[in-house]
Design an enzyme around this catalytic site. Structure first.
Site, PDB file in Angstrom:
ATOM      1  N   PRO A   1       0.796  -1.242   0.000  1.00 24.88           N
ATOM      2  CG  PRO A   1      -0.885  -1.584   1.547  1.00 24.88           C
ATOM      3  CD  PRO A   1       0.426  -2.134   1.098  1.00 24.88           C
TER       4      PRO A   1
ATOM      5  NE  ARG B   1       5.450  13.319  -1.383  1.00 21.68           N
ATOM      6  CZ  ARG B   1       4.266  13.770  -1.778  1.00 21.68           C
ATOM      7  NH1 ARG B   1       3.607  14.664  -1.059  1.00 21.68           N
ATOM      8  NH2 ARG B   1       3.732  13.323  -2.892  1.00 21.68           N
TER       9      ARG B   1
ATOM     10  CB  CYS C   1      19.223  30.264   0.970  1.00 25.21           C
ATOM     11  SG  CYS C   1      19.714  31.776   0.138  1.00 25.21           S
ATOM     12  CD  GLU C   2      17.657  26.457  -3.420  1.00 26.27           C
ATOM     13  OE1 GLU C   2      17.069  26.780  -4.474  1.00 26.27           O
ATOM     14  OE2 GLU C   2      18.863  26.152  -3.376  1.00 26.27           O
TER      15      GLU C   2
END
Length: 470
Positions: free
Chosen positions: A315, A358, A389-390
């Site tokens: 699952p 994600r 820092c993105e």
């Protein structure tokens, strides 16, 4: 009344009547609000958890994990019995693995999948019987395969011709007999992100159907290998059963052909069943998944005049995903006016892509709620972002939250039990957060959080006392 910011909202996102509500599908069953409006998990206020353990904090509801594991086992057991066979359910260690979680799912009658030597050692440390383990992976090292054979892993899912020869050498050298499944590519494309789909032709896992028969013939020649059957996994975060039906039909053609050369006792159809991350996601009920997939296999076998093999399923995130809730503290808020005149509200929290990669990896959507109190402001379209820092460090891309969220408030992001801690990193030298299990009003650390000293300890140039680390 819609605000200019609503023009920034995706079509699927609906303005809630109450930005404090807790949509059932994305929260553990124990999630509620107390008389003060504070979010509670297993009866424990989020504020108390944050005060005790700090933030960010991944909270895992033990009863939710156990309940979902038990529900999958029962549903597949009953569906298999109705169709004259048996079923096994495997917990996917890659979704999230700790010794505590491994023990919970085994208690509920599940087996465990691992895909690296590290995951194997966690499962063994948890006391999982090696015979109930499955070992996946497209590039298992010789050392990993030797360890798996040594401890008696129940099934190794072979992924390449090279791996077959590695196992042949290991079993010849150790006089062992190892059960294996052959992973095949059915060619069915799951309705999912391209990087999550694992059954199309141009990808790294498994054997194309024409090559799988050659692999099986080679395995049958090797005294130390026992061919146990076929494995096919079409992807992850899948809703509905149409893809599973089609994949089963294709794999059964090979299964039936292989019977001419000997037994094919097992068929593992993978899983990757989807969960709700937002209020509009509509996961397929467990009973529907089990009943319809097993019935499709039975019908395919009847049409070919063959017995229904023993079945296995994985699952994936569907067992642990909804059990997880991540708590963050809001650090700053910022309203950014766009050229269109719309204003986007940014809420910066003390975690981000280091504890939930994600959204950056897959564009995954999540939900969020104010956790430390009831909000009284009108719902306002907000973007929850991390501290890294993105510009792509987004935790929740689009959500309506109360307009009065301020620094110091706690935010809760649900459905973070799967693939968040597993993918966590130390990007920007940020320490990974603790993981706490909750049950019946009690909380327990099941994975310790890192300190900054832990993060820095790997740097050989940092002096400890008078000496540098070697």
């Amino acid at each position: 009344m819609h605000s200019p910011a609503d023009s920034l909202a995706p079509d699927w996102l609906v303005v809630p009547d109450d930005a404090n509500d807790l949509p059932t599908a994305v929260w553990p069953a124990s999630a509620a609000r107390d008389d003060d409006g504070t979010l509670t998990l297993a009866g424990i206020p989020a504020t108390a958890l944050a005060q005790t353990y700090g933030t960010p904090l991944l909270v895992l509801d033990e009863d939710e994990v156990r309940s979902r594991a038990r529900s999958f086992r029962i549903a597949f057991d009953e569906a298999a019995a109705e169709n004259g066979t048996t079923a096994q359910v495997y917990y996917a260690g890659k979704a999230f693995l700790s010794t505590a979680v491994a023990r919970w799912v085994v208690d509920e009658g599940l087996r465990v999948d691992v895909c690296t030597g590290g995951e194997l050692e966690v499962a063994l440390a948890a006391g999982v019987a090696p015979a109930s383990l499955g070992f996946h992976g497209n590039n298992k090292s010789v050392a990993e395969l030797e360890r798996a054979v040594e401890v008696g892993v129940g099934t190794i899912i072979v992924d390449s011709a090279i791996e077959i020869e590695r196992l042949a050498a290991i079993t010849a050298r150790t006089d062992a007999v190892q059960r294996v499944l052959v992973r095949v590519i059915s060619g069915v494309h799951a309705e999912t992100h391209d990087f999550l789909a694992t059954a199309h032709e141009d990808q790294k896992f498994g054997f194309p159907l024409p090559d799988a028969a050659i692999a099986v013939a080679r395995i049958r020649e090797i005294p130390g290998l026992e061919f146990a059957g076929l494995h096919c996994h079409i992807g992850s975060q899948i809703f509905g059963v149409a893809g599973f039906r089609e994949s089963a039909e294709r794999v059964l053609e090979l299964h039936a052909a292989l019977l001419a050369g000997g037994p094919v006792p097992q068929l593992n159809l993978g899983g990757g069943f989807g969960i709700a991350y937002t209020s509009v996601d509509d996961p397929t009920p467990i009973e529907t998944l089990a009943g319809e997939i097993v019935a499709a296999v039975a019908a395919g076998c009847a049409a070919r005049g063959i017995a229904v093999p023993a079945l296995s399923f994985e699952p994936g995130r569907a067992i642990v995903g909804t059990a997880g809730v991540t708590l963050y503290e809001v650090g700053t808020t910022k309203d950014v006016e766009l050229e269109s005149g719309a204003v986007r509200r940014y809420l910066s929290v003390d975690g981000g892509m280091s504890d939930n990669a994600r959204p950056a990896l897959y564009g995954a959507q999540f939900s969020a709620r104010l956790a430390s109190r009831l909000g009284v402001g009108a719902p306002q379209l907000s973007r929850v972002v991390g501290k890294h820092c993105e510009s792509g460090d987004i935790v929740v891309d689009h959500e309506y939250l109360p307009g009065d969220v301020v620094p110091g408030d706690l935010l809760a992001v649900p459905s973070t039990g799967a693939y968040c801690a597993s993918l966590a990193s130390n990007y920007n030298h940020v320490a990974r957060p603790p993981i706490v299990a909750v049950r019946d009003g009690r909380s327990t650390v099941i994975v310790r959080g890192e300190t900054l000293a832990d993060v820095l300890s790997r740097d050989a140039g940092i002096l400890v006392g008078d000496e540098a680390r070697a």
